[in-house]
Design a protein around this motif. Structure first.
Motif, PDB file in Angstrom:
ATOM      1  N   GLN A 275      12.029 -97.774 -33.477  1.00 40.52           N
ATOM      2  CA  GLN A 275      12.521 -98.496 -34.647  1.00 40.52           C
ATOM      3  C   GLN A 275      14.034 -98.595 -34.594  1.00 40.52           C
ATOM      4  OE1 GLN A 275      10.804 -97.410 -38.359  1.00 40.52           O
ATOM      5  NE2 GLN A 275      12.114 -98.768 -39.565  1.00 40.52           N
ATOM      6  N   ILE A 276      14.528 -99.822 -34.717  1.00 38.99           N
ATOM      7  CA  ILE A 276      15.967-100.088 -34.790  1.00 38.99           C
ATOM      8  C   ILE A 276      16.193-100.916 -36.044  1.00 38.99           C
ATOM      9  CG2 ILE A 276      17.962-101.105 -33.644  1.00 38.99           C
ATOM     10  CD1 ILE A 276      16.514-100.755 -30.990  1.00 38.99           C
ATOM     11  N   GLY A 277      16.839-100.295 -37.029  1.00 34.67           N
ATOM     12  CA  GLY A 277      16.983-100.965 -38.315  1.00 34.67           C
ATOM     13  C   GLY A 277      15.628-101.143 -38.948  1.00 34.67           C
ATOM     14  N   ASP A 278      15.321-102.370 -39.357  1.00 34.95           N
ATOM     15  CA  ASP A 278      14.032-102.659 -39.981  1.00 34.95           C
ATOM     16  C   ASP A 278      12.982-103.136 -38.984  1.00 34.95           C
ATOM     17  OD1 ASP A 278      15.055-102.035 -42.498  1.00 34.95           O
ATOM     18  OD2 ASP A 278      15.754-104.092 -42.841  1.00 34.95           O
ATOM     19  N   HIS A 279      13.333-103.168 -37.698  1.00 32.73           N
ATOM     20  CA  HIS A 279      12.441-103.760 -36.705  1.00 32.73           C
ATOM     21  C   HIS A 279      11.877-102.705 -35.768  1.00 32.73           C
ATOM     22  CE1 HIS A 279      13.593-107.838 -37.880  1.00 32.73           C
ATOM     23  NE2 HIS A 279      14.834-107.407 -37.908  1.00 32.73           N
ATOM     24  N   LEU A 280      10.628-102.905 -35.387  1.00 33.07           N
ATOM     25  CA  LEU A 280       9.970-102.059 -34.395  1.00 33.07           C
ATOM     26  C   LEU A 280       9.876-102.821 -33.082  1.00 33.07           C
ATOM     27  CD1 LEU A 280       7.204-100.623 -36.694  1.00 33.07           C
ATOM     28  CD2 LEU A 280       8.762 -99.201 -35.341  1.00 33.07           C
ATOM     29  N   TYR A 281      10.386-102.211 -32.018  1.00 25.86           N
ATOM     30  CA  TYR A 281      10.367-102.823 -30.689  1.00 25.86           C
ATOM     31  C   TYR A 281       9.469-101.994 -29.777  1.00 25.86           C
ATOM     32  CZ  TYR A 281      14.428-105.362 -32.436  1.00 25.86           C
ATOM     33  OH  TYR A 281      15.265-106.161 -33.179  1.00 25.86           O
ATOM     34  N   ILE A 282       8.514-102.658 -29.162  1.00 27.10           N
ATOM     35  CA  ILE A 282       7.528-101.953 -28.336  1.00 27.10           C
ATOM     36  C   ILE A 282       8.181-101.466 -27.044  1.00 27.10           C
ATOM     37  CG2 ILE A 282       5.225-102.079 -27.333  1.00 27.10           C
ATOM     38  CD1 ILE A 282       5.456-102.615 -30.402  1.00 27.10           C
ATOM     39  N   ARG A 283       7.822-100.246 -26.655  1.00 23.37           N
ATOM     40  CA  ARG A 283       8.234 -99.667 -25.376  1.00 23.37           C
ATOM     41  C   ARG A 283       6.963 -99.344 -24.594  1.00 23.37           C
ATOM     42  NH1 ARG A 283      12.147-101.840 -26.246  1.00 23.37           N
ATOM     43  NH2 ARG A 283      14.277-101.075 -26.480  1.00 23.37           N
ATOM     44  N   THR A 295       6.222 -93.596 -16.597  1.00 26.04           N
ATOM     45  CA  THR A 295       7.199 -94.639 -16.290  1.00 26.04           C
ATOM     46  C   THR A 295       7.020 -95.795 -17.263  1.00 26.04           C
ATOM     47  OG1 THR A 295       7.205 -94.063 -13.939  1.00 26.04           O
ATOM     48  CG2 THR A 295       8.028 -96.244 -14.529  1.00 26.04           C
ATOM     49  N   PHE A 296       8.130 -96.260 -17.837  1.00 30.76           N
ATOM     50  CA  PHE A 296       8.113 -97.329 -18.828  1.00 30.76           C
ATOM     51  C   PHE A 296       8.560 -98.650 -18.217  1.00 30.76           C
ATOM     52  CE2 PHE A 296       7.613 -93.795 -21.546  1.00 30.76           C
ATOM     53  CZ  PHE A 296       7.229 -94.234 -22.806  1.00 30.76           C
ATOM     54  N   PHE A 297       8.160 -99.739 -18.864  1.00 30.37           N
ATOM     55  CA  PHE A 297       8.612-101.076 -18.465  1.00 30.37           C
ATOM     56  C   PHE A 297      10.018-101.377 -18.974  1.00 30.37           C
ATOM     57  CE2 PHE A 297       4.005-102.166 -18.079  1.00 30.37           C
ATOM     58  CZ  PHE A 297       4.038-102.783 -16.838  1.00 30.37           C
ATOM     59  N   CYS A 298      10.458-100.660 -20.022  1.00 31.23           N
ATOM     60  CA  CYS A 298      11.706-100.965 -20.713  1.00 31.23           C
ATOM     61  C   CYS A 298      12.615 -99.737 -20.719  1.00 31.23           C
ATOM     62  CB  CYS A 298      11.407-101.383 -22.157  1.00 31.23           C
ATOM     63  SG  CYS A 298      11.826-103.081 -22.547  1.00 31.23           S
ATOM     64  N   ALA A 299      13.864 -99.958 -21.099  1.00 38.84           N
ATOM     65  CA  ALA A 299      14.832 -98.863 -21.177  1.00 38.84           C
ATOM     66  C   ALA A 299      14.359 -97.786 -22.150  1.00 38.84           C
ATOM     67  CB  ALA A 299      16.183 -99.409 -21.618  1.00 38.84           C
ATOM     68  N   ILE A 300      14.607 -96.533 -21.786  1.00 37.42           N
ATOM     69  CA  ILE A 300      14.206 -95.398 -22.614  1.00 37.42           C
ATOM     70  C   ILE A 300      15.239 -94.294 -22.407  1.00 37.42           C
ATOM     71  CG2 ILE A 300      12.725 -94.315 -20.866  1.00 37.42           C
ATOM     72  CD1 ILE A 300      11.649 -94.755 -24.502  1.00 37.42           C
ATOM     73  N   ASP A 301      15.565 -93.542 -23.470  1.00 33.25           N
ATOM     74  CA  ASP A 301      16.621 -92.540 -23.358  1.00 33.25           C
ATOM     75  C   ASP A 301      16.273 -91.307 -24.178  1.00 33.25           C
ATOM     76  OD1 ASP A 301      18.998 -91.435 -22.493  1.00 33.25           O
ATOM     77  OD2 ASP A 301      20.183 -93.214 -22.985  1.00 33.25           O
ATOM     78  N   ALA A 302      17.004 -90.229 -23.921  1.00 31.38           N
ATOM     79  CA  ALA A 302      16.772 -88.966 -24.624  1.00 31.38           C
ATOM     80  C   ALA A 302      17.038 -89.137 -26.114  1.00 31.38           C
ATOM     81  CB  ALA A 302      17.658 -87.874 -24.043  1.00 31.38           C
ATOM     82  N   GLY A 303      16.224 -88.488 -26.921  1.00 29.84           N
ATOM     83  CA  GLY A 303      16.382 -88.534 -28.364  1.00 29.84           C
ATOM     84  C   GLY A 303      15.696 -89.696 -29.049  1.00 29.84           C
ATOM     85  N   VAL A 304      15.212 -90.647 -28.269  1.00 26.76           N
ATOM     86  CA  VAL A 304      14.514 -91.796 -28.856  1.00 26.76           C
ATOM     87  C   VAL A 304      13.214 -91.319 -29.505  1.00 26.76           C
ATOM     88  CG1 VAL A 304      13.248 -93.920 -28.301  1.00 26.76           C
ATOM     89  CG2 VAL A 304      15.524 -93.523 -27.343  1.00 26.76           C
ATOM     90  N   VAL A 305      12.968 -91.803 -30.719  1.00 25.74           N
ATOM     91  CA  VAL A 305      11.732 -91.485 -31.430  1.00 25.74           C
ATOM     92  C   VAL A 305      10.789 -92.675 -31.304  1.00 25.74           C
ATOM     93  CG1 VAL A 305      10.691 -90.893 -33.644  1.00 25.74           C
ATOM     94  CG2 VAL A 305      12.969 -90.025 -33.053  1.00 25.74           C
ATOM     95  N   LEU A 306       9.611 -92.420 -30.747  1.00 23.57           N
ATOM     96  CA  LEU A 306       8.623 -93.468 -30.548  1.00 23.57           C
ATOM     97  C   LEU A 306       7.500 -93.318 -31.561  1.00 23.57           C
ATOM     98  CD1 LEU A 306       8.418 -93.428 -26.655  1.00 23.57           C
ATOM     99  CD2 LEU A 306       9.541 -95.131 -28.081  1.00 23.57           C
TER     100      LEU A 306
END
Length: 403
Positions: A275-283, A295-306
């Motif tokens: 979730q970024i702001g009011d939008h949910l972006y699929i990972r 392994t993900f198709f998209c960028a992913i980083d430490a601390g990200v909440v899915l």
């Protein structure tokens, strides 16, 4: 009407400078000939195609170059195709843009790792200058332009390249897709004027007299479960741990799955989002690894909440997208579609191919199943993304149209 007859009938529907084509012929010589016969009537200034990796790519390159020797031809490998018939596999889909209604400027970007913001600034400025000289609309042309990208889907550079290009484009919208290889995850390639390339992107600017709308939508809804990325190799898009536990095991836990259940279909049916702001972006997850990392198709980083996501209904949501687009551009004569491979998996799982193909036929979609979709500066997963092209704007209506 037979499948082949239907294909010929739809592929030759040439209106206002656009033509659509598709071939399921496994012989690249015959497939290229079928594509040419369908697209030639619109006298294209540019041809774009998407093909499965079963074709011998060198031979396909030669044949397409022979049929379209003096115009821009770009394309990429895919993980499934959308032809004039709808969803297909092990095929080739294509569209042509006429010089009467479209002006196109394109370039091949090689060595994506080395591509910088400064490179994007120089490239976009030069291409816009060239496009203005052959534009089909009066200046300023920016509001009558969109940009399109096709990228190596295994390059792990989509975010950086798209962000740089989008910033340099300013108000010009950008849309695109990441090449696939039928979910082998070995070799994805883009095509530019006679040759296939890896670690590369094709970037195209399009000026048109037609109404158009760039869009990106997903159909998924959030659930309660959360996963926090606690160990990751961001440069590889590999997550080792969620919630300080092995990533694959935690993913299985929240979805009530067994480790042996994990495969591309499972990842499509049990998506995650940030979730970024009011939008949910699929990972989206690409694959599980021997060490229980993902392994993900998209960028992913430490601390990200899915957030755990679910599908309330793909077919109805896609129908809604088309209704909204028709409100914006009127009747759609071509929709260039970038359709995530995980959407295709859901279509297969719920046996929706007949209904979805009918929707795509009705709205003249040509596209492919991607390893990622691009909209402006974002690299996304699990979306239906693209550009809907209507008929010429009133002020640009041509005196003569194709029949």
């Amino acid at each position: 009407m037979s499948r082949q007859q239907a294909q010929l009938a739809v592929a030759h529907d040439v209106v206002s400078g656009v033509a659509r084509a598709g071939s399921e012929n496994q012989d690249p010589v015959k497939a290229a000939a079928e594509i040419y016969r369908a697209l030639a009537p619109c006298e294209p200034t540019c041809v774009v195609f998407y093909c499965c990796t079963r074709y011998p790519l060198e031979l396909l390159s030669r044949e397409l170059s022979r049929y379209f020797p003096d115009i821009t031809v770009i394309g990429c490998t895919s993980a499934g195709e959308i032809t004039p018939l709808g969803y297909c596999k092990h095929s080739i889909s294509a569209f042509g843009l006429s010089h009467q209604s479209f002006a196109v400027e394109s370039v091949l970007i090689e060595n994506l790792t080395a591509f910088t913001k400064n490179d994007a600034d120089v490239l976009v400025a030069s291409m816009m200058d060239n496009l203005r000289k052959k534009a089909v609309t009066p200046t300023p042309i920016d509001k009558h332009c969109f940009a399109m990208t096709l990228l190596d889907g295994l390059s792990i550079r989509e975010e950086q390249v798209i962000a740089a290009l989008s910033t340099s484009l300013h108000e010009v919208p950008l849309v695109g897709g990441s090449a696939g290889d039928d979910q082998h995850f070995v070799d994805t390639q883009v095509f530019y004027n006679g040759k296939f390339y890896s670690d590369a992107a094709v970037f195209m600017l399009v000026n048109t007299t037609c109404m158009f709308e760039v869009f990106s939508q997903h159909h998924l809804a959030p659930q309660q479960e959360k996963l926090v990325v606690t160990q990751v190799s961001p440069n590889l898009r590999v997550v080792q741990e969620f919630n300080a536990e092995p990533a694959a095991l935690e993913y299985c836990r929240i979805n009530n799955l067994k480790l042996e259940d994990l495969n591309p279909r499972t990842f499509a049916m049990y998506p995650l989002a940030v979730q970024i702001g009011d939008h949910l972006y699929i990972r989206s997850i690409q694959q599980v690894n021997d060490d229980l990392s993902l392994t993900f198709f998209c960028a992913i980083d430490a601390g990200v909440v899915l957030t755990q996501m679910t599908s309330p209904g793909l077919l109805s949501h896609t129908s809604m997208i088309f209704n909204l687009l028709e409100e914006s551009v009127g009747e759609i004569q071509l929709l260039i579609g970038f359709d995530c491979v995980h959407r295709r998996a859901e279509v297969d799982e719920y046996q929706l191919e007949t209904e979805m193909s009918a929707l795509y036929r009705e709205h003249n979609v040509i596209g492919f199943n991607t390893y990622g979709e691009q909209i402006n500066g974002l690299h996304l997963n699990h979306t239906f993304t693209g550009v809907a092209i209507g008929y010429p704007r009133d002020e640009f209506q041509p005196e003569h149209t194709y029949s």
